[in-house]
Scaffold this motif. Structure first.
Motif, PDB file in Angstrom:
ATOM      1  N   GLN A 142      63.777  40.257 -38.378  1.00  0.00           N
ATOM      2  CA  GLN A 142      64.057  39.492 -37.171  1.00  0.00           C
ATOM      3  C   GLN A 142      65.542  39.488 -36.832  1.00  0.00           C
ATOM      4  OE1 GLN A 142      62.359  35.621 -37.941  1.00  0.00           O
ATOM      5  NE2 GLN A 142      60.300  36.243 -37.267  1.00  0.00           N
ATOM      6  N   LEU A 143      66.383  39.694 -37.845  1.00  0.00           N
ATOM      7  CA  LEU A 143      67.828  39.765 -37.614  1.00  0.00           C
ATOM      8  C   LEU A 143      68.288  41.166 -37.241  1.00  0.00           C
ATOM      9  CD1 LEU A 143      69.076  37.501 -40.562  1.00  0.00           C
ATOM     10  CD2 LEU A 143      69.025  36.924 -38.125  1.00  0.00           C
ATOM     11  N   GLY A 144      67.344  42.101 -37.150  1.00  0.00           N
ATOM     12  CA  GLY A 144      67.679  43.442 -36.697  1.00  0.00           C
ATOM     13  C   GLY A 144      67.943  44.453 -37.788  1.00  0.00           C
ATOM     14  N   VAL A 145      67.672  44.112 -39.033  1.00  0.00           N
ATOM     15  CA  VAL A 145      67.889  45.060 -40.124  1.00  0.00           C
ATOM     16  C   VAL A 145      66.766  46.097 -40.099  1.00  0.00           C
ATOM     17  CG1 VAL A 145      68.081  45.327 -42.629  1.00  0.00           C
ATOM     18  CG2 VAL A 145      69.029  43.301 -41.515  1.00  0.00           C
ATOM     19  N   ASP A 146      67.124  47.355 -40.298  1.00  0.00           N
ATOM     20  CA  ASP A 146      66.150  48.448 -40.307  1.00  0.00           C
ATOM     21  C   ASP A 146      65.119  48.195 -41.418  1.00  0.00           C
ATOM     22  OD1 ASP A 146      64.705  50.749 -40.314  1.00  0.00           O
ATOM     23  OD2 ASP A 146      66.412  52.109 -40.516  1.00  0.00           O
ATOM     24  N   PRO A 147      63.822  48.101 -41.081  1.00  0.00           N
ATOM     25  CA  PRO A 147      62.810  47.833 -42.122  1.00  0.00           C
ATOM     26  C   PRO A 147      62.834  48.827 -43.263  1.00  0.00           C
ATOM     27  CG  PRO A 147      61.870  47.594 -39.924  1.00  0.00           C
ATOM     28  CD  PRO A 147      63.239  48.170 -39.731  1.00  0.00           C
ATOM     29  N   SER A 148      63.230  50.065 -43.005  1.00  0.00           N
ATOM     30  CA  SER A 148      63.274  51.066 -44.077  1.00  0.00           C
ATOM     31  C   SER A 148      64.403  50.806 -45.060  1.00  0.00           C
ATOM     32  CB  SER A 148      63.417  52.468 -43.473  1.00  0.00           C
ATOM     33  OG  SER A 148      64.656  52.592 -42.781  1.00  0.00           O
ATOM     34  N   ARG A 149      65.379  49.971 -44.680  1.00  0.00           N
ATOM     35  CA  ARG A 149      66.514  49.671 -45.575  1.00  0.00           C
ATOM     36  C   ARG A 149      66.393  48.296 -46.225  1.00  0.00           C
ATOM     37  NH1 ARG A 149      70.853  52.929 -44.351  1.00  0.00           N
ATOM     38  NH2 ARG A 149      71.546  52.285 -46.431  1.00  0.00           N
ATOM     39  N   VAL A 150      65.312  47.577 -45.890  1.00  0.00           N
ATOM     40  CA  VAL A 150      65.161  46.222 -46.433  1.00  0.00           C
ATOM     41  C   VAL A 150      65.011  46.251 -47.951  1.00  0.00           C
ATOM     42  CG1 VAL A 150      63.622  44.225 -46.539  1.00  0.00           C
ATOM     43  CG2 VAL A 150      64.243  45.212 -44.331  1.00  0.00           C
ATOM     44  N   GLY A 151      64.185  47.191 -48.462  1.00  0.00           N
ATOM     45  CA  GLY A 151      63.996  47.284 -49.909  1.00  0.00           C
ATOM     46  C   GLY A 151      65.300  47.539 -50.638  1.00  0.00           C
ATOM     47  N   GLU A 152      66.143  48.391 -50.055  1.00  0.00           N
ATOM     48  CA  GLU A 152      67.451  48.679 -50.665  1.00  0.00           C
ATOM     49  C   GLU A 152      68.337  47.449 -50.667  1.00  0.00           C
ATOM     50  OE1 GLU A 152      71.349  51.510 -49.752  1.00  0.00           O
ATOM     51  OE2 GLU A 152      69.429  51.897 -48.741  1.00  0.00           O
ATOM     52  N   ALA A 153      68.277  46.674 -49.569  1.00  0.00           N
ATOM     53  CA  ALA A 153      69.112  45.475 -49.477  1.00  0.00           C
ATOM     54  C   ALA A 153      68.668  44.402 -50.460  1.00  0.00           C
ATOM     55  CB  ALA A 153      69.077  44.927 -48.053  1.00  0.00           C
ATOM     56  N   LEU A 154      67.352  44.324 -50.737  1.00  0.00           N
ATOM     57  CA  LEU A 154      66.816  43.281 -51.607  1.00  0.00           C
ATOM     58  C   LEU A 154      66.677  43.716 -53.060  1.00  0.00           C
ATOM     59  CD1 LEU A 154      64.013  41.801 -49.332  1.00  0.00           C
ATOM     60  CD2 LEU A 154      66.302  40.895 -49.730  1.00  0.00           C
ATOM     61  N   ALA A 155      67.044  44.964 -53.368  1.00  0.00           N
ATOM     62  CA  ALA A 155      66.877  45.473 -54.735  1.00  0.00           C
ATOM     63  C   ALA A 155      67.714  44.654 -55.716  1.00  0.00           C
ATOM     64  CB  ALA A 155      67.273  46.939 -54.798  1.00  0.00           C
ATOM     65  N   ASN A 156      67.115  44.320 -56.859  1.00  0.00           N
ATOM     66  CA  ASN A 156      67.827  43.569 -57.890  1.00  0.00           C
ATOM     67  C   ASN A 156      68.864  44.442 -58.587  1.00  0.00           C
ATOM     68  OD1 ASN A 156      66.323  41.213 -57.507  1.00  0.00           O
ATOM     69  ND2 ASN A 156      64.704  41.922 -58.878  1.00  0.00           N
ATOM     70  N   VAL A 157      69.899  43.817 -59.068  1.00  0.00           N
ATOM     71  CA  VAL A 157      70.946  44.490 -59.827  1.00  0.00           C
ATOM     72  C   VAL A 157      70.785  44.129 -61.294  1.00  0.00           C
ATOM     73  CG1 VAL A 157      73.428  44.730 -60.182  1.00  0.00           C
ATOM     74  CG2 VAL A 157      72.521  44.457 -57.866  1.00  0.00           C
ATOM     75  N   LYS A 158      70.732  45.124 -62.159  1.00  0.00           N
ATOM     76  CA  LYS A 158      70.595  44.868 -63.592  1.00  0.00           C
ATOM     77  C   LYS A 158      71.875  44.241 -64.135  1.00  0.00           C
ATOM     78  CE  LYS A 158      69.631  47.079 -68.041  1.00  0.00           C
ATOM     79  NZ  LYS A 158      69.443  48.354 -68.756  1.00  0.00           N
ATOM     80  N   VAL A 159      71.737  43.137 -64.824  1.00  0.00           N
ATOM     81  CA  VAL A 159      72.878  42.416 -65.392  1.00  0.00           C
ATOM     82  C   VAL A 159      72.725  42.394 -66.901  1.00  0.00           C
ATOM     83  CG1 VAL A 159      74.158  40.246 -65.457  1.00  0.00           C
ATOM     84  CG2 VAL A 159      73.071  40.987 -63.324  1.00  0.00           C
TER      85      VAL A 159
END
Length: 446
Positions: A179-196
């Motif tokens: 809804q904020l205009g983020v490309d749906p194909s890039r959503v998974g990349e944006a929400l991917a967890n970072v290993k700590v």
């Protein structure tokens, strides 16, 4: 007076040999680790055969756009977590979803879905309110209803709640980003967890001055080693000291003490029994420590053996057994019957049991002010200080174990003297049990 140590050792030798030669002692020595290890083996077997029955979830979506995203996030988690990468076996249940439109009568709809859950046609149902997409920050007031509600009759430790919560939040975030205009194909990349990775602390070699890089923490070992050695100390102390209470009471009731006092003084009799119990505890501890160390070596886990605290383990064990056995002898002498002794057993076990209730708090904040104060309180010092010292990288200041040990030894000495005074007066008393005020007066004045 010069024969007192000989009499104490003679009584101790008699009680020690009488104990270790019994079948109960030998069986208990072998069965206890089998039961303890069997518990962990049972947990491992249960975890290796999890409940993988399909779980059906119904979603009532008042937003009209969220359910599909939540289901997609859940299916991705299904694909990622369903099969163990090593054994290639299914380790988690598969979640299957159905979407429902909000009914005009929401209460009736919830009741009908609840009945489906009760009859196991559904595992749970989720109601997503229209406010779920607004991103309202959570408040400290947990009584306020949330925009998403999950209905289930599962127990309080149901792992599905956490699994569903993660899928729901991930699905809602995806809708918000779209809804904020983020490309749906890039959503998974944006929400991917970072290993700590969790690492220890960097240190300097005191000899060479070389800086040592921090190593990766072993979370299982960080819990298992302190917990295991604290559990071992508590188990040995309880097994070594708890029989003293009933033994003294039974000897008093059967008037065996009267005959024994013709050969030794009350203090010699009490200390002989205490030293005998201490010998039994030391024998048990040597068996368990040596066996446990060899088992860890055989499993290739020699690096987690806490050799540095073995010396402290025995110092705390000796002080704790002497203190509790003296306390038990005094309580047993003051009891009029074995039934009275059973009612006082909780007082004897309290210094061992209470630290177990504080275990989680102390492990979370090992060097906090409250944890430090509790570990310096003499009745709790053996258990809690040993727990803190056994924690990898616990960083217990060098002075604290020594101060704690001095406090324990002083407290033990005071308790032995007080217990000896009570034992000397009360051991020959028959009939009505003395009052608490009498015990205190005898402990102070003798």
């Amino acid at each position: 007076m010069h024969r007192t140590p000989q009499r104490i050792l003679l009584i101790a030798k008699r009680d020690y040999l009488a104990t270790i030669r019994t079948k109960a002692f030998i069986i208990g020595l072998v069965v206890a680790p089998i039961l303890f290890g069997g518990g962990f083996l049972g947990i491992a077997l249960i975890q290796s055969k999890p409940d993988i029955k399909e779980r059906r979830i119904a979603i009532i979506d008042a937003t009209g756009v969220t359910a599909a995203s939540v289901i997609q996030a859940a299916q991705e988690r299904n694909a990622r977590d369903l099969i163990d990468k090593t054994t290639h076996r299914q380790m988690h249940p598969r979640y299957v979803f159905e979407t429902l439109a909000p009914a005009a009568d929401s209460k009736l709809q919830r009741l009908e879905l609840s009945e489906r859950v009760r009859h196991e046609r559904l595992y749970a149902f989720i109601e997503i309110g229209p406010a779920a997409l607004h991103g309202v920050p959570q408040t400290a007031d947990d009584t306020e209803p949330g925009p998403v509600e999950t209905y289930t009759n599962a127990g309080g430790f149901d792992e599905a709640s956490g699994w569903l919560s993660g899928s729901i939040n991930e699905g809602i975030r995806r809708v918000r980003l779209a809804q904020l205009g983020v490309d749906p194909s890039r959503v998974g990349e944006a929400l991917a967890n970072v290993k700590v990775d969790r690492l220890g602390l960097v240190s300097r070699d005191p000899r060479s001055g070389e800086i040592r890089e921090a190593g990766k923490k072993n979370e299982i070992a960080e819990f298992a080693v302190p917990f295991g050695i604290m559990m071992l100390l508590g188990m040995i102390v309880m097994v070594g000291s708890s029989p003293m209470l009933s033994a003294v009471t039974e000897d008093k009731a059967q008037r065996l003490v009267e005959m024994m006092l013709g050969l030794a003084t009350p203090f010699e009799l009490m200390m002989g029994k205490v030293v005998g119990a201490l010998g039994t505890s030391l024998t048990s501890s040597a068996f368990y420590l040596i066996g446990g160390t060899l088992a860890l070596y055989g499993l290739g886990l020699s690096g987690i053996v806490p050799f540095a605290v073995f010396g402290w383990f025995y110092l705390y064990l000796i002080a704790d057994v002497i203190f509790l056995c003296s306390f038990a002898a005094a309580l047993g002498a003051g009891c009029g019957s074995p039934q009275d002794a059973q009612q006082l057993a909780i007082l004897l076990l309290a210094p061992v049991m209470i630290p177990f209730f504080l275990l989680t708090f102390v492990m979370q904040q090992p060097n906090g002010a409250i944890s430090t104060a509790l570990s310096l309180f003499p009745p709790f010092t053996p258990m809690l200080m040993l727990l803190r010292q056994a924690m990898p990288g616990g960083g217990v200041p060098a002075w604290q174990p020594w101060v704690g040990l001095v406090g324990v030894l002083a407290f033990t000495l005071v308790m032995v003297v007080a217990a000896a005074r009570i034992f000397r007066v009360a051991i020959l008393m028959q009939g009505k049990a003395p009052k608490v005020a009498d015990l205190v007066r005898w402990a102070v004045r003798g």
